[in-house]
Design an enzyme around this catalytic site. Structure first.
Site, short mmCIF file in Angstrom:
data_model
loop_
_atom_site.label_atom_id
_atom_site.label_comp_id
_atom_site.label_asym_id
_atom_site.label_seq_id
_atom_site.Cartn_x
_atom_site.Cartn_y
_atom_site.Cartn_z
N ASP A 100 61.79 -55.73 -13.95
CA ASP A 100 62.92 -55.65 -15.06
C ASP A 100 63.36 -57.57 -15.84
O ASP A 100 64.18 -57.59 -15.89
CB ASP A 100 63.90 -54.93 -14.67
N GLU A 101 62.05 -57.99 -16.02
CA GLU A 101 62.41 -59.34 -15.70
C GLU A 101 61.76 -60.41 -16.91
O GLU A 101 60.60 -59.76 -16.63
CB GLU A 101 62.49 -60.93 -14.81
#
Length: 182
Positions: A100-101
């Site tokens: 989720d980066e």
């Protein structure tokens, strides 16, 4: 015809190697190659153009997977990727770094003051409820760290480390503010 088919096959393979299959954004490898090329352009030019990177981590993303399932988590990542793409300038490079980066390369002489409205625009976009499923009970947003080349680091690895470190500092501030608001 065979040469044309071979060229198409190579193009398709290149696309698969450099694109995140879920979000359709450039992947980490493509980002690293772009960052390396951008630094090289800076070093080769008489007056290289400084740039900044933003390192973005979604806050409490695990809640989506835990509460709604991994398919909803995938849909959320697709939606967040689209929000990032549509809330930056046309020539900014947006990529999915991992999980989720996400990372964004912003070219041009950009100071922290110049980045403030861009950061706020991104944070506002990420904080809106997701439309891909009913997420009205969730408050998912993001934490953003920034780093400037060449001021904060003179190479890609250290630049990413600086932006990541600043992202964690931003995440800690948000957590403290959240606990103070309870």
């Amino acid at each position: 015809d065979e040469i044309g088919d071979l060229a198409k096959s190579f193009q398709a393979m290149k696309y698969r190697l450099q694109t995140d299959h879920l979000t359709k954004l450039p992947n980490r490898y493509a980002f690293e190659q772009y960052l390396k090329a951008t630094i090289q352009q800076f070093e080769n030019a008489e007056q290289g153009e400084p740039f900044a990177i933003l390192f973005i981590d979604l806050n409490d993303f695990k809640l989506i997977n835990d509460r709604f399932g991994h398919d909803a988590g995938d849909q959320a990542l697709i939606e967040f990727a689209l929000r990032l793409r549509t809330h930056v300038r046309q020539n900014d490079f947006v990529a999915r770094y991992a999980g989720d980066e996400f990372v964004i390369v912003l070219k041009g002489p950009i100071s922290s003051e110049d980045l403030a409205p861009i950061r706020q625009n991104i944070l506002t976009a990420l904080a809106k409820p997701l439309t891909s499923f009913d997420s009205s009970a969730l408050e998912i947003g993001g934490s953003i760290g920034e780093a400037h080349f060449p001021q904060d680091a003179d190479n890609g690895d250290d630049l990413i480390i600086a932006a990541d470190r600043n992202m964690y500092a931003h995440k800690a501030i948000l957590k403290t503010q959240g606990e103070a608001g309870r």
